[in-house]
Write a protein that holds these residues in place. Structure first.
Motif, mmCIF file in Angstrom:
data_model
loop_
_atom_site.group_PDB
_atom_site.id
_atom_site.type_symbol
_atom_site.label_atom_id
_atom_site.label_comp_id
_atom_site.label_asym_id
_atom_site.label_seq_id
_atom_site.Cartn_x
_atom_site.Cartn_y
_atom_site.Cartn_z
ATOM 1 N N LEU A 42 20.425 11.888 94.956
ATOM 2 C CA LEU A 42 19.127 11.800 94.311
ATOM 3 C C LEU A 42 18.104 12.542 95.158
ATOM 4 O O LEU A 42 18.204 12.540 96.388
ATOM 5 C CB LEU A 42 18.753 10.309 94.218
ATOM 6 C CG LEU A 42 17.703 9.867 93.234
ATOM 7 C CD1 LEU A 42 18.108 10.209 91.809
ATOM 8 C CD2 LEU A 42 17.487 8.367 93.360
ATOM 9 N N GLY A 43 17.124 13.159 94.522
ATOM 10 C CA GLY A 43 16.071 13.855 95.246
ATOM 11 C C GLY A 43 14.702 13.422 94.762
ATOM 12 O O GLY A 43 14.559 12.878 93.666
ATOM 13 N N ILE A 44 13.703 13.675 95.590
ATOM 14 C CA ILE A 44 12.326 13.323 95.248
ATOM 15 C C ILE A 44 11.670 14.510 94.544
ATOM 16 O O ILE A 44 11.594 15.602 95.097
ATOM 17 C CB ILE A 44 11.527 12.944 96.508
ATOM 18 C CG1 ILE A 44 12.140 11.708 97.165
ATOM 19 C CG2 ILE A 44 10.058 12.711 96.164
ATOM 20 C CD1 ILE A 44 11.523 11.340 98.505
ATOM 21 N N VAL A 45 11.209 14.272 93.324
ATOM 22 C CA VAL A 45 10.491 15.298 92.559
ATOM 23 C C VAL A 45 9.005 15.228 92.917
ATOM 24 O O VAL A 45 8.376 16.225 93.220
ATOM 25 C CB VAL A 45 10.690 15.104 91.036
ATOM 26 C CG1 VAL A 45 9.898 16.145 90.248
ATOM 27 C CG2 VAL A 45 12.168 15.185 90.674
ATOM 28 N N LYS A 46 8.452 14.016 92.861
ATOM 29 C CA LYS A 46 7.046 13.759 93.217
ATOM 30 C C LYS A 46 7.014 12.522 94.094
ATOM 31 O O LYS A 46 7.591 11.493 93.755
ATOM 32 C CB LYS A 46 6.200 13.470 91.974
ATOM 33 C CG LYS A 46 6.022 14.601 91.028
ATOM 34 C CD LYS A 46 5.136 14.158 89.885
ATOM 35 C CE LYS A 46 5.387 14.996 88.647
ATOM 36 N NZ LYS A 46 4.729 14.447 87.464
ATOM 37 N N SER A 47 6.300 12.622 95.188
ATOM 38 C CA SER A 47 6.222 11.477 96.092
ATOM 39 C C SER A 47 5.289 10.413 95.529
ATOM 40 O O SER A 47 4.267 10.718 94.923
ATOM 41 C CB SER A 47 5.731 11.919 97.469
ATOM 42 O OG SER A 47 5.915 10.863 98.381
ATOM 43 N N ALA A 48 5.698 9.196 95.705
ATOM 44 C CA ALA A 48 4.910 8.039 95.289
ATOM 45 C C ALA A 48 5.353 6.868 96.170
ATOM 46 O O ALA A 48 6.429 6.921 96.775
ATOM 47 C CB ALA A 48 5.148 7.734 93.810
ATOM 48 N N PRO A 49 4.545 5.809 96.221
ATOM 49 C CA PRO A 49 4.942 4.660 97.031
ATOM 50 C C PRO A 49 6.326 4.154 96.641
ATOM 51 O O PRO A 49 6.667 4.118 95.464
ATOM 52 C CB PRO A 49 3.871 3.609 96.721
ATOM 53 C CG PRO A 49 2.681 4.406 96.296
ATOM 54 C CD PRO A 49 3.240 5.609 95.586
ATOM 55 N N GLN A 50 7.105 3.816 97.615
ATOM 56 C CA GLN A 50 8.445 3.250 97.482
ATOM 57 C C GLN A 50 9.517 4.242 97.023
ATOM 58 O O GLN A 50 10.690 3.905 97.021
ATOM 59 C CB GLN A 50 8.442 2.017 96.576
ATOM 60 C CG GLN A 50 7.539 0.921 97.069
ATOM 61 C CD GLN A 50 7.477 -0.259 96.117
ATOM 62 O OE1 GLN A 50 7.941 -0.207 95.000
ATOM 63 N NE2 GLN A 50 6.882 -1.337 96.589
ATOM 64 N N VAL A 51 9.138 5.446 96.645
ATOM 65 C CA VAL A 51 10.133 6.428 96.192
ATOM 66 C C VAL A 51 11.054 6.859 97.336
ATOM 67 O O VAL A 51 12.275 6.884 97.156
ATOM 68 C CB VAL A 51 9.469 7.637 95.499
ATOM 69 C CG1 VAL A 51 10.463 8.768 95.275
ATOM 70 C CG2 VAL A 51 8.867 7.203 94.176
ATOM 71 N N PRO A 52 10.525 7.173 98.518
ATOM 72 C CA PRO A 52 11.439 7.569 99.595
ATOM 73 C C PRO A 52 12.462 6.478 99.938
ATOM 74 O O PRO A 52 13.637 6.778 100.164
ATOM 75 C CB PRO A 52 10.518 7.848 100.784
ATOM 76 C CG PRO A 52 9.213 8.217 100.155
ATOM 77 C CD PRO A 52 9.122 7.353 98.925
ATOM 78 N N GLU A 53 12.028 5.232 99.923
ATOM 79 C CA GLU A 53 12.949 4.133 100.218
ATOM 80 C C GLU A 53 14.019 4.004 99.130
ATOM 81 O O GLU A 53 15.181 3.760 99.421
ATOM 82 C CB GLU A 53 12.195 2.802 100.354
ATOM 83 C CG GLU A 53 11.301 2.732 101.565
ATOM 84 C CD GLU A 53 9.900 3.323 101.347
ATOM 85 O OE1 GLU A 53 9.128 3.388 102.314
ATOM 86 O OE2 GLU A 53 9.573 3.740 100.212
ATOM 87 N N LEU A 54 13.607 4.156 97.877
ATOM 88 C CA LEU A 54 14.550 4.100 96.759
ATOM 89 C C LEU A 54 15.603 5.190 96.896
ATOM 90 O O LEU A 54 16.802 4.936 96.790
ATOM 91 C CB LEU A 54 13.815 4.238 95.424
ATOM 92 C CG LEU A 54 14.699 4.366 94.178
ATOM 93 C CD1 LEU A 54 15.465 3.080 93.912
ATOM 94 C CD2 LEU A 54 13.870 4.759 92.971
ATOM 95 N N VAL A 55 15.141 6.414 97.145
ATOM 96 C CA VAL A 55 16.055 7.558 97.266
ATOM 97 C C VAL A 55 17.001 7.353 98.443
ATOM 98 O O VAL A 55 18.216 7.575 98.319
ATOM 99 C CB VAL A 55 15.264 8.880 97.391
ATOM 100 C CG1 VAL A 55 16.168 10.040 97.777
ATOM 101 C CG2 VAL A 55 14.545 9.177 96.081
#
Length: 107
Positions: A42-55
């Motif tokens: 999985l990759g990050i398209v747009k950063s948002a809170p909790q997204v890096p942890e989810l990925v």
């Protein structure tokens, strides 16, 4: 060798859905925050809170499963990752993002 690859290929759909995070992952995909990459992660398209942890969480679970499959089938981790990436891109819903040639593209 071919049978091992086929066994790994059939197990990949199970790896691409992680029930513990299904709601959060689906929501992140629906919002265009994350997308599937051709390397099986999985990759990050747009950063948002909790997204890096989810990925990070999804990817660490995927990698553990990929390593398990590779070892079980006597194939390289990179082969499992490539198969998983191909399946993930194929299974990506319309409107969700995939990373192709270094660019995020809506499917």
């Amino acid at each position: 060798m071919k049978n091992r690859l086929l066994s790994a290929l059939f197990a990949l759909p199970l790896l691409l859905s992680l029930p513990a995070l299904a709601i959060e992952l689906d929501e992140a995909k629906d919002k265009g925050l994350v997308g599937e990459q051709t390397d099986g992660y999985l990759g990050i398209v747009k950063s948002a809170p909790q997204v890096p942890e989810l990925v990070q969480d999804v990817n660490s679970k995927r990698k553990a499963k990929y390593q398990e499959l590779a070892q079980k089938n006597g194939i390289a981790l990179s082969q499992v990752e490539a198969l998983a990436g191909k399946k993930a891109v194929e299974k990506t819903q319309p409107g969700h993002y995939i990373l192709l040639d270094g660019q995020w593209v809506k499917k």
